[in-house]
Each structure stands twice: as C-alpha cells, then as structure tokens.
Design a protein around this motif. Sequence first.
Motif, short mmCIF file in Angstrom:
data_model
loop_
_atom_site.label_atom_id
_atom_site.label_comp_id
_atom_site.label_asym_id
_atom_site.label_seq_id
_atom_site.Cartn_x
_atom_site.Cartn_y
_atom_site.Cartn_z
N UNK A 67 0.49 -1.19 -0.29
CA UNK A 67 0.08 -0.24 -0.09
C UNK A 67 0.98 1.15 0.24
N UNK A 68 2.03 0.87 0.24
CA UNK A 68 3.00 2.54 0.10
C UNK A 68 3.05 3.01 -1.02
N UNK A 69 3.37 2.57 -2.49
CA UNK A 69 2.84 3.40 -3.48
C UNK A 69 1.72 4.08 -3.72
N UNK A 70 1.11 3.36 -3.56
CA UNK A 70 -1.21 3.86 -3.32
C UNK A 70 -1.10 5.11 -2.26
N UNK A 71 -0.30 4.80 -1.57
CA UNK A 71 -0.01 6.22 -0.93
C UNK A 71 0.36 7.29 -1.09
N UNK A 72 1.65 6.81 -1.88
CA UNK A 72 2.03 8.36 -2.37
C UNK A 72 1.19 8.95 -3.12
N UNK A 73 0.90 7.59 -4.43
CA UNK A 73 -0.29 8.54 -5.34
C UNK A 73 -1.39 9.29 -4.65
N UNK A 74 -1.70 8.53 -3.83
CA UNK A 74 -3.10 10.17 -3.05
C UNK A 74 -2.00 10.86 -2.57
N UNK A 75 -1.11 10.94 -2.16
CA UNK A 75 -0.42 11.93 -1.92
C UNK A 75 -0.50 12.92 -2.81
#
Length: 198
Positions: free
Chosen positions: A129-137
């Motif tokens: 979920x790290x890449x998803x979090x980065x994309x959300x930011x």
Amino acid sequence: MNIDELKNTWNQDDSFEETPKISIEQKERINLPLEKIRKNMRMEFWSTVSVFVFAFALIAVSAGPFKFKFYITILIASMVFVTFFFYSQFFKLYKNMGNPMMNTYESLKDLLHQFQLNKQYYLSFYLAFVPFLVCEIIIVLEFIPRPVPLSDLHIAITLIGTMVITMPLLFFIGKWWFNKFYEKYIIQIKSLVKELGQ
C-alpha cells in the motif's frame, strides 16, 4: 513380478507412508486456536470490505473536481484489486484450516508451513500500500487549491518523507496486527504439534 507380489509391495509402501492419527482430545485442543484464527480472518475480511465500501461512498457524495474524484476512484479500485489478490491467498489457508481431513501430524506440520507463508503475504500486503499512499499524496498535492503554490523542493521533501516514514510504519503495524490476531494462536498450535511429534 506377479500380481500378488505387486499388491504386497503396494501395501507395504502405503503402510510406510502412514502418519499417526490425532486423538479426539488433541483435535479439540488444536481446534480452539484454529477457530480463533478463522474468526479473526472473517472479522478482518469484512472490516476491509466495509472500509472500501465507505471509501467509494465518500467519493460519490463528496464535492470536488471530476479529475480528482476520478483519479481517487481509480486508485481505490486498484487497491481493491491488490487486496483481492492477497485475500485469495488467505482464503486458501482459511479453507485448509476447516478441512475435516486434517487429522494427522503431517497435515498439521503442513498447516504450520502455510502459516509461515501467509505471514510473509500479510507483511507484503501492508507494504504493497506504500505506492498507493504516495499516489494519493501526489493527487492531493496537485488538486487541493492553496493560496501559495508549493515549491518543487517542498513537494519532493513531502513525497520522500512520506516514503521514509510510512514504509517502516506500515511494516511494524502489519507485524503488530499479525502478532495480536494470529501469531499467539499459531504459537499455541506449534506447541501442540511439538507435543505430538515427541
């Protein structure tokens, strides 16, 4: 070699591969932690489903530009896809724990091996979920209006800082969650399997 000799050889091979059966009392002792694990897996599955339903509903009713809502929707749909992959692995374990044929020492040893594999899947699930979090930011930084636009340096520091903080944090949260809801019951099963092996 005639048919009778072949049958005798076959029967000898079968008897050699047999593993000791587990008594009813031992089964009951093992079934308690197994049922706790299954219960926690069900709770976690339905909690995850409700989080995704809530997220989609929130996007549907919230105000905002179409692009912002569309990108967030695609991102959450991608998260659902990744979650589905990991839960398909957990579901195999869930089914194996309820298998009525699981009544030998060897089948329990195999189950412990599956627990170890699923622990790795579990920690990978959180890190995925790290890449998803980065994309959300990135989406939030791009679409949320500000009186003063952020500089390139500020954006870079925000993204790098997010990754540096969230990757270990998600790993430790995943490890803590696994220990709280699963590991203690796996340890109980390990000790019971160790007793059976003596």
